[in-house]
Design an enzyme around this catalytic site. Structure first.
Site, mmCIF file in Angstrom:
data_model
loop_
_atom_site.group_PDB
_atom_site.id
_atom_site.type_symbol
_atom_site.label_atom_id
_atom_site.label_comp_id
_atom_site.label_asym_id
_atom_site.label_seq_id
_atom_site.Cartn_x
_atom_site.Cartn_y
_atom_site.Cartn_z
ATOM 1 N N CYS A 115 0.891 -1.174 0.000
ATOM 2 C CA CYS A 115 0.000 0.000 0.000
ATOM 3 C C CYS A 115 0.919 1.210 0.000
ATOM 4 C CB CYS A 115 -0.895 0.013 1.236
ATOM 5 S SG CYS A 115 -1.677 -1.564 1.552
ATOM 6 N N GLY A 119 4.051 7.287 -1.337
ATOM 7 C CA GLY A 119 5.317 6.857 -1.927
ATOM 8 C C GLY A 119 6.543 7.169 -1.106
ATOM 9 N N GLY A 120 6.378 7.672 0.107
ATOM 10 C CA GLY A 120 7.528 8.033 0.933
ATOM 11 C C GLY A 120 8.386 6.845 1.290
ATOM 12 N N ASP A 143 -0.890 0.124 -5.138
ATOM 13 C CA ASP A 143 -1.975 0.690 -4.338
ATOM 14 C C ASP A 143 -3.286 0.417 -5.047
ATOM 15 O OD1 ASP A 143 -1.533 2.909 -1.808
ATOM 16 O OD2 ASP A 143 -3.578 2.480 -2.508
ATOM 17 N N ASP A 176 -5.844 -4.378 -5.723
ATOM 18 C CA ASP A 176 -6.117 -4.553 -4.294
ATOM 19 C C ASP A 176 -5.020 -5.479 -3.758
ATOM 20 O OD1 ASP A 176 -7.035 -5.376 -1.757
ATOM 21 O OD2 ASP A 176 -9.121 -5.107 -2.366
ATOM 22 N N CYS A 206 -0.121 4.118 11.031
ATOM 23 C CA CYS A 206 0.163 5.394 11.692
ATOM 24 C C CYS A 206 -0.977 5.723 12.644
ATOM 25 C CB CYS A 206 0.400 6.504 10.672
ATOM 26 S SG CYS A 206 -0.684 6.431 9.274
#
Lengths: 528, 332
Positions: free
Chosen positions: A325, A329-330, A348, A381, A452
């Site tokens: 996922c 893009g970090g 993604d 997915d 997060c």
């Protein structure tokens, strides 16, 4: 209904105005009245209420500090783009006070190692001195007994002075932990012993001693026992025996399936990865990144805590990595900047998200053709990916309630009423993604799960559900890696959550002097 | 009585000459003075000698060498003021020595007429030596009249001026402008206004817009009911608005301060609301940083407060800059 009223009023007013008849002005629509707006609850308010109710019970007295940091500006770190002017940028940023996290990490590692060695040495020295004193005491008592038996009418004071003399001679032997020379009366020897006794303290500090051979005289009294002690290297008949504590590690009281936890003592900081940040307590911020001579941006600003799942992944040269996922893009960019992966697939679920990945890659990598065979951006997915046994490293940075973001942005906030159902189904989706990743990864490969969010349901809860699912549906064996020891050096930069009842993973807590996170990550290794 | 006193003074002089000639022999002359003082009936003389014996030998010798001090002590002893207090006052304001005992006597007499006690007189003079000048220029009477005109209550004004004698220099205009505003703050009670002025003397001179800004913040942002909360009891006005705001936002973001809402209900229901546990205004504004952390925000640390202060200052600066930019834009 209100809109219709407004339209009718406006029309009427216009007609009547034209016919010059005075009509009383109507108030504005109630929706924009200041009192209504003051009472309105926005998604950010709903999110904050939810967190106050839920996290207060989870974090207890730590919650005010976390809440304060969540509502305050975020701290960023700068990931240097190795495809830009990395050297000049690093020195520029260091000139404004930023520090390389790898340097901090290595220094702290050394500090911890030195402290641990000193502590160990201090403890062993204490043990020796303790034994030393015990032996002296034993020698005195034994000497007194002997003198009393030999010279029963002799005065006690003489006895002690003589025994003290002999004690001095014998004390030099106690440095080796065994003493049988209480009755030595050689003058030359006593001089030698006296000299060595003077430097006992200093010589002990430099001495190489084998702490395993220290014997407590209280337990091993007879000389015979001391002479006969030989350490065993192997015990016959104990080959199948495992230490009890390890045995109980396989079974936990509150799980009905086996979970194996192993500790991971180190993680490697890839040589080419350069990440700069400001130290704890320093709230300076980085200037916006600029384009360099290669026409790509010089560095990428991201949450410092996002570095940890990538480091936990342990990317090695030649690895085939899947970022399940990936948007925005970090973390994918971080993996690329290690310069190690032979292949990286950024996936993604939606086009809008994959477009963001494309945008980031374009800003930071200057030659698309160079990456044709190494970097792939796919839109599927995560649960539908069917390339089994291809990837040996998978990063599962699942969609979550993004706690920090939910407290600041109302747009498309997961806490808005329209998305309640979606929010309640998040943990299930996360568990499916993780269990699928465990099935996809090669045996011996690593899966890192990260969110997060501070929610224990989305963190340890999801890992638990996924492990159970994998155990029930397949015969895959997974080890959970406990990285507490490996993460010790990093605590000078991040605030890690301890004593929070975390079973599987690690949590970076928001903390005002180092306002990174929240970030949870868990390292899983598939063994079979 | 007089002869005994003179004798003690003579002994002092003799002591001085002796010390000049040969080594010091402190105890003898102190004992003699004490001996003479025991023959004197009045307490004040004993205090005089006690003060002499308690203070360090060098200081006292130095002081008593000054004839001005001696004559001053003579005068103040007559007024019933203890010598040790006088010496302390001289420590605080050495320029008091430039005033003659006659000036002191007049000053004390004038102040006593208004009702100030001896202790008050001395403390006022020590804190504000300019009082002598006011007296010489006949401004003291005018000033006292202006203060009495403020309708704060005679005794209240005396207490206030005894604590803050420099208020005697405030002009009538300033007083007539500021005191009614303060009365509105203090719910029209003179005692409240006097208390406020004693706690926060700056409120008399400060820009009223700043004072109003603080009041607005407390009423409209912190939503503290100023009718219930007696603002005159806390030291809030000594802090800048930025400091008050920083501490308030620190507590609000940590969840310790909950903005009160309007809830109609019984008193029991009011007490059950989350904002009933809010720290009081004086705890927020009147405490030192260490006390603030240990008493008001025990789950947070001093490090977090200091970093937050820096961080919030930047936020406020950014807000000010963006407001200024908006004004410029509107102006164009």
């Amino acid at each position: 209904m209100y809109t219709n009223n407004c339209v009718i009023n406006t029309v009427c007013r216009n007609i009547l105005f034209r016919s010059s008849i005075y009509m009383q002005r109507r108030w504005k629509s109630k929706k924009v009245h200041w009192s209504v707006l003051a009472k309105k609850k926005y998604p950010v308010d709903k999110a904050l209420e939810h967190f106050d109710d839920f996290y207060k019970t989870v974090f207890g007295r730590k919650w005010p500090s976390i809440r304060l940091a969540l509502l305050s500006p975020h701290k960023y770190c700068a990931v240097i783009n190795n495809f830009g002017d990395s050297d000049t940028v690093v020195s520029d940023l260091q000139n404004i006070g930023a520090m390389n996290i790898r340097t901090l990490f290595e220094l702290e590692k050394e500090n911890i190692k030195t402290k641990k060695n000193e502590e160990r040495r201090r403890r062993d020295l204490e043990k020796i001195f303790k034994l030393d004193r015990k032996l002296e005491q034993m020698a005195i008592t034994k000497q007194q007994e002997e003198f009393e038996s030999l010279y029963p009418h002799r005065e006690s004071s003489e006895g002690t002075s003589v025994s003290a003399d002999i004690l001095n001679r014998s004390s030099s032997d106690t440095s080796h932990g065994i003493s049988d020379n209480i009755n030595r009366e050689d003058d030359a020897e006593s001089n030698r012993d006296g000299m060595s006794q003077k430097s006992l303290q200093s010589s002990l500090r430099e001495a190489e001693f084998d702490s395993h051979r220290l014997i407590d005289p209280a337990s091993g009294l007879s000389a015979g026992a001391l002479y006969e002690y030989v350490p065993a290297t192997r015990l016959k008949g104990m080959e199948d025996w495992i230490v009890e504590s390890q045995h109980y590690g396989y079974y936990r009281k509150d799980t009905d399936f086996p979970v194996c936890v192993e500790s991971d003592n180190d993680f490697i900081f890839p040589v080419h990865l350069q990440v700069l940040l400001f130290e704890r307590g320093n709230i300076s911020s980085f200037p916006s990144p600029k384009r360099g001579s290669t026409d790509v941006l010089n560095y990428y600003l991201m949450d410092g805590a996002s570095l940890l799942p990538v480091l936990a992944l342990g990317v090695n040269p030649g690895d085939r990595v899947l970022d399940m996922c990936a948007a925005p893009g970090g973390k994918s960019l971080l993996i690329l900047q290690t310069l190690f992966p032979a292949r990286l697939v950024c996936n993604d679920v939606r086009e809008s998200r994959t477009n963001r990945i494309h945008a980031v890659i374009k800003q930071y990598l200057y030659n698309d053709d160079m990456w044709k065979n190494q970097l792939f951006i796919t839109q599927r997915d995560g649960r539908d990916i069917d390339e089994c046994d291809v990837y040996n490293k998978i990063l599962v940075d699942v969609p979550c309630t993004t706690d920090r973001h939910s407290l600041h942005e109302n747009d498309n906030n997961i806490f808005k009423p329209g998305r309640t159902k979606e929010r309640l189904q998040i943990p299930e989706m996360q568990a499916e993604l993780l269990s699928h990743a465990l099935k996809l990864v090669q045996p011996g490969g690593t899966v890192v799960y990260s969110t997060c969010s501070l929610s224990p349901i989305q963190n340890d809860g999801v890992v638990h559900m996924a492990l159970r699912k994998v155990w029930e549906e397949t015969d895959i064996q997974v080890i959970v890696k406990d990285m507490t020891a490996a993460l010790e050096p990093i605590e000078c930069v991040y605030k890690l959550g301890h004593d929070l009842g975390l079973k599987y993973g690690h949590l970076v807590l928001p903390f005002i002097p180092c306002n990174f996170g929240p970030l949870y990550f868990c390292k899983l290794v598939r063994t079979k | 009585m007089h002869s005994l006193r003179r004798a003690s003074l003579v002994l002092l002089v003799w002591r001085r000459t002796c010390s000049c000639q040969n080594g010091t022999n402190a105890t003898k002359w102190k004992d003699r003075i004490l001996g003479y003082s025991s023959m004197m009936g009045r307490e004040s003389h004993r205090y005089y000698c006690t003060a002499v014996s308690n203070s360090s030998e060098q200081d006292t010798i130095h002081r008593l060498e000054d004839p001005r001090v001696v004559s001053l002590l003579e005068m103040t002893v007559k007024e019933g003021v203890t010598p040790s207090d006088v010496i302390n006052a001289l420590d605080i304001s050495p320029e008091l020595l430039n005033r003659s005992p006659l000036q002191w006597e007049n000053c004390f007499k004038e102040l006593k007429l208004y009702g100030f006690t001896q202790r008050h007189c001395l403390s006022m003079v020590a804190a504000y030596p300019y009082l002598f000048t006011l007296l010489e220029n006949n401004e003291l009477n005018l000033s006292m009249a202006q203060w009495m005109n403020c309708q704060l209550g005679y005794d209240n004004v005396l207490d206030l001026l005894a604590a803050c004698p420099h208020f005697l220099s405030v002009t009538g205009n300033e007083l007539s402008r500021r005191i009614p505003l303060l009365l509105s703050l203090g719910k029209s009670r003179g005692k409240n206004v006097v208390k406020l002025l004693q706690n926060c003397p700056g409120v008399l001179f400060a820009n009223w817009k700043d004072v109003e800004a603080k009041l607005d913040y407390v009423e409209k942002v912190m939503k503290i009911d100023t009718k219930k909360e007696n603002l005159t009891k806390c030291y809030m006005f000594n802090r800048s608005l930025d400091e008050i705001q920083t501490r308030h936002i620190f507590l609000q973001r940590a969840g310790i301060y909950v903005t009160p809402g309007k809830v109609k209900g019984t008193k029991v229901e009011q007490r059950q609301q989350p904002w009933s546990k809010n720290p009081s205004l004086s705890h927020i504004t009147d405490t030192s940083d260490e006390m603030f952390i240990s008493e008001v925000a025990p789950d947070l640390t001093l490090e977090e407060l200091e970093v937050f202060r820096e961080m919030y200052k930047e936020e406020l600066d950014m807000e000010d800059n963006s407001e200024n930019e908006d004004e410029l834009y509107d102006g164009e």
